[in-house]
Design a protein around this motif. Sequence first.
Motif, PDB file in Angstrom:
ATOM      1  N   ASN A 138      11.650  -1.491   1.814  1.00 49.14           N
ATOM      2  CA  ASN A 138      10.309  -1.010   2.135  1.00 49.14           C
ATOM      3  C   ASN A 138       9.928  -1.459   3.540  1.00 49.14           C
ATOM      4  O   ASN A 138      10.177  -2.596   3.922  1.00 49.14           O
ATOM      5  N   GLN A 139       9.336  -0.554   4.287  1.00 48.96           N
ATOM      6  CA  GLN A 139       8.922  -0.870   5.652  1.00 48.96           C
ATOM      7  C   GLN A 139       7.878  -1.989   5.644  1.00 48.96           C
ATOM      8  O   GLN A 139       7.030  -2.059   4.758  1.00 48.96           O
ATOM      9  N   VAL A 140       7.958  -2.863   6.655  1.00 46.68           N
ATOM     10  CA  VAL A 140       7.015  -3.975   6.784  1.00 46.68           C
ATOM     11  C   VAL A 140       6.200  -3.783   8.058  1.00 46.68           C
ATOM     12  O   VAL A 140       6.760  -3.548   9.133  1.00 46.68           O
ATOM     13  N   ARG A 141       4.875  -3.863   7.934  1.00 47.78           N
ATOM     14  CA  ARG A 141       3.998  -3.769   9.096  1.00 47.78           C
ATOM     15  C   ARG A 141       2.985  -4.908   9.063  1.00 47.78           C
ATOM     16  O   ARG A 141       2.773  -5.536   8.017  1.00 47.78           O
ATOM     17  N   ALA A 142       2.368  -5.177  10.216  1.00 45.07           N
ATOM     18  CA  ALA A 142       1.428  -6.292  10.323  1.00 45.07           C
ATOM     19  C   ALA A 142       0.083  -5.809  10.841  1.00 45.07           C
ATOM     20  O   ALA A 142       0.002  -4.887  11.656  1.00 45.07           O
ATOM     21  N   VAL A 143      -0.975  -6.468  10.365  1.00 44.15           N
ATOM     22  CA  VAL A 143      -2.328  -6.167  10.821  1.00 44.15           C
ATOM     23  C   VAL A 143      -3.144  -7.456  10.757  1.00 44.15           C
ATOM     24  O   VAL A 143      -2.882  -8.334   9.921  1.00 44.15           O
ATOM     25  N   ILE A 195       0.852  -1.184   0.000  1.00 45.54           N
ATOM     26  CA  ILE A 195       0.000   0.000   0.000  1.00 45.54           C
ATOM     27  C   ILE A 195       0.890   1.237   0.000  1.00 45.54           C
ATOM     28  O   ILE A 195       2.052   1.185   0.419  1.00 45.54           O
ATOM     29  N   HIS A 196       0.350   2.327  -0.470  1.00 45.38           N
ATOM     30  CA  HIS A 196       1.115   3.571  -0.464  1.00 45.38           C
ATOM     31  C   HIS A 196       1.374   3.994   0.971  1.00 45.38           C
ATOM     32  O   HIS A 196       0.537   3.795   1.857  1.00 45.38           O
ATOM     33  N   ILE A 197       2.529   4.569   1.210  1.00 44.90           N
ATOM     34  CA  ILE A 197       2.938   4.910   2.575  1.00 44.90           C
ATOM     35  C   ILE A 197       1.951   5.851   3.261  1.00 44.90           C
ATOM     36  O   ILE A 197       1.776   5.819   4.476  1.00 44.90           O
ATOM     37  N   SER A 198       1.264   6.664   2.496  1.00 43.61           N
ATOM     38  CA  SER A 198       0.291   7.591   3.079  1.00 43.61           C
ATOM     39  C   SER A 198      -0.936   6.864   3.615  1.00 43.61           C
ATOM     40  O   SER A 198      -1.690   7.410   4.414  1.00 43.61           O
ATOM     41  N   ASN A 199      -1.146   5.624   3.162  1.00 40.85           N
ATOM     42  CA  ASN A 199      -2.296   4.836   3.601  1.00 40.85           C
ATOM     43  C   ASN A 199      -1.956   3.849   4.712  1.00 40.85           C
ATOM     44  O   ASN A 199      -2.806   3.056   5.105  1.00 40.85           O
ATOM     45  N   ALA A 200      -0.722   3.878   5.201  1.00 39.31           N
ATOM     46  CA  ALA A 200      -0.277   2.898   6.194  1.00 39.31           C
ATOM     47  C   ALA A 200      -0.377   3.483   7.597  1.00 39.31           C
ATOM     48  O   ALA A 200       0.415   4.350   7.964  1.00 39.31           O
ATOM     49  N   PRO A 201      -1.341   3.036   8.397  1.00 37.71           N
ATOM     50  CA  PRO A 201      -1.474   3.558   9.763  1.00 37.71           C
ATOM     51  C   PRO A 201      -0.224   3.263  10.589  1.00 37.71           C
ATOM     52  O   PRO A 201       0.302   2.156  10.568  1.00 37.71           O
ATOM     53  N   GLY A 253       8.158  -8.520  10.061  1.00 41.15           N
ATOM     54  CA  GLY A 253       9.111  -8.998   9.071  1.00 41.15           C
ATOM     55  C   GLY A 253      10.519  -8.470   9.291  1.00 41.15           C
ATOM     56  O   GLY A 253      10.993  -8.343  10.424  1.00 41.15           O
ATOM     57  N   LEU A 254      11.191  -8.141   8.197  1.00 36.91           N
ATOM     58  CA  LEU A 254      12.573  -7.680   8.280  1.00 36.91           C
ATOM     59  C   LEU A 254      12.697  -6.328   8.969  1.00 36.91           C
ATOM     60  O   LEU A 254      13.742  -6.016   9.543  1.00 36.91           O
ATOM     61  N   SER A 255      11.640  -5.520   8.939  1.00 37.92           N
ATOM     62  CA  SER A 255      11.689  -4.233   9.649  1.00 37.92           C
ATOM     63  C   SER A 255      11.788  -4.458  11.154  1.00 37.92           C
ATOM     64  O   SER A 255      12.568  -3.798  11.845  1.00 37.92           O
ATOM     65  N   ALA A 256      10.990  -5.401  11.670  1.00 40.14           N
ATOM     66  CA  ALA A 256      11.051  -5.713  13.099  1.00 40.14           C
ATOM     67  C   ALA A 256      12.360  -6.413  13.443  1.00 40.14           C
ATOM     68  O   ALA A 256      12.963  -6.144  14.491  1.00 40.14           O
ATOM     69  N   LEU A 257      12.808  -7.304  12.562  1.00 40.10           N
ATOM     70  CA  LEU A 257      14.063  -8.016  12.822  1.00 40.10           C
ATOM     71  C   LEU A 257      15.230  -7.037  12.866  1.00 40.10           C
ATOM     72  O   LEU A 257      16.147  -7.175  13.686  1.00 40.10           O
ATOM     73  N   ASP A 274       7.833   4.450  -2.182  1.00 42.21           N
ATOM     74  CA  ASP A 274       6.830   5.063  -1.307  1.00 42.21           C
ATOM     75  C   ASP A 274       5.740   4.082  -0.893  1.00 42.21           C
ATOM     76  O   ASP A 274       4.590   4.464  -0.681  1.00 42.21           O
ATOM     77  N   THR A 275       6.091   2.809  -0.781  1.00 35.82           N
ATOM     78  CA  THR A 275       5.101   1.812  -0.386  1.00 35.82           C
ATOM     79  C   THR A 275       5.500   1.125   0.909  1.00 35.82           C
ATOM     80  O   THR A 275       6.662   1.118   1.302  1.00 35.82           O
ATOM     81  N   VAL A 276       4.508   0.560   1.561  1.00 34.07           N
ATOM     82  CA  VAL A 276       4.701  -0.244   2.767  1.00 34.07           C
ATOM     83  C   VAL A 276       4.238  -1.662   2.459  1.00 34.07           C
ATOM     84  O   VAL A 276       3.182  -1.858   1.849  1.00 34.07           O
ATOM     85  N   HIS A 277       5.054  -2.623   2.861  1.00 38.17           N
ATOM     86  CA  HIS A 277       4.682  -4.031   2.699  1.00 38.17           C
ATOM     87  C   HIS A 277       3.833  -4.415   3.907  1.00 38.17           C
ATOM     88  O   HIS A 277       4.313  -4.418   5.043  1.00 38.17           O
ATOM     89  N   LEU A 278       2.572  -4.713   3.675  1.00 34.90           N
ATOM     90  CA  LEU A 278       1.635  -4.993   4.759  1.00 34.90           C
ATOM     91  C   LEU A 278       1.370  -6.491   4.845  1.00 34.90           C
ATOM     92  O   LEU A 278       0.882  -7.105   3.896  1.00 34.90           O
ATOM     93  N   GLU A 279       1.715  -7.078   5.993  1.00 35.73           N
ATOM     94  CA  GLU A 279       1.431  -8.491   6.240  1.00 35.73           C
ATOM     95  C   GLU A 279       0.055  -8.622   6.880  1.00 35.73           C
ATOM     96  O   GLU A 279      -0.233  -7.968   7.884  1.00 35.73           O
ATOM     97  N   LEU A 280      -0.780  -9.462   6.304  1.00 36.30           N
ATOM     98  CA  LEU A 280      -2.100  -9.735   6.864  1.00 36.30           C
ATOM     99  C   LEU A 280      -2.001 -11.010   7.693  1.00 36.30           C
ATOM    100  O   LEU A 280      -1.739 -12.092   7.159  1.00 36.30           O
ATOM    101  N   TRP A 281      -2.189 -10.878   8.999  1.00 36.25           N
ATOM    102  CA  TRP A 281      -1.950 -11.987   9.923  1.00 36.25           C
ATOM    103  C   TRP A 281      -3.216 -12.777  10.228  1.00 36.25           C
ATOM    104  O   TRP A 281      -4.334 -12.253  10.165  1.00 36.25           O
TER     105      TRP A 281
END
Length: 332
Positions: A253-258, A225-231, A238-242, A282-289
């Motif tokens: 690209n930043q990795v977040r989970a939801v 998703i575009h970074i502006s849409n990433a809460p 992922g690798l961002s947390a690691l 300008d995107t965020v890799h969003l993991e759907l858990w």
Amino acid sequence: MIKTTQNLVKYLENTLGVNVLLSKWDKVNSLPFYLREHYLYYTLQFKVDLLGSKLLLLVDSSNSEQSAAKIKNNIEFLRNRYYIETVYVRDAITTYNRKRLIEYHIPFIVPDNQMYLPTIGLDLREYMRQLRTSLSLFSPSTQVFMIYALINKLYSGITPSEIGGRLGYSSMTAIRAFIQLEQAEIADHYKVGKERHLQFLYKGRELWDKGQVFLSSPVKNSLEIHISNAPSNYPLAGLSALARHTMIGEPPNQVRAVFSRKWNSIKADKFQAQHQLFGYPDTVHLELWKYDPCKLTKKDTVDFLSLYLSLRDDENERVQDSLESLIGSFRW
């Protein structure tokens, strides 16, 4: 660590019914340092033509067990460089690692317990208890419960209503989790009056090792998703947390989970998934858990154990090294 080579020889001879010759490997000094640091090397030869050639035994002498992916990489390096069939040997291997090594077709020996030598069609399990066929993997809620117990050192006296209240599950969901934990033979229950109380049979790292075969990656799907849409209240994953907890570098690209259900309920109103943006700056890799990562963390990153599970099958050497560091720093 293997206590004596004599024990290994005795196990092989008693199990296979043939005599074997075990000798130190003469090419150890030609190995990279990281392969000399954790292993002892022996050549194994049967006195009958069972294999038709020698085997190289890679004896793990380290205190902590490496991941199956890292073992696979080391075995393949030795095979490709020295053209010799290589077998991993360790006094004890976790159930999860055994399963993964078999999936990778990596030969291994656990003296007095199990031998897996696909080269000659051997899979001998002398004293391994078979998992109940009715249970393969924990449900997401059971996995959350086990990880929560490990994080909070909650090992006994747990009731369905108590754990359900803490994690936002119904008592019936908690009871089903209790049943799965008992099926896996890592927990038992007792009753106080009419109320069921759960008690784990193991604690800390031992519980983690015993239960890992039933745990799966929490990641159900992923998208960009575009970074502006990433809460910003979605925890890093992922690798961002690691990278936050180890020395590995940040991903591009930043990795977040939801929680996937949470995302499904809000994306139609507020956000638009943009799969075509994969790899864009300008995107965020969003993991759907499969479960809500926020149930297990109050920080800005997902919990250590779920993070480990999400990346444990990544064969990248640096990722595996960082995961070992991550688990090593966990307060059991």
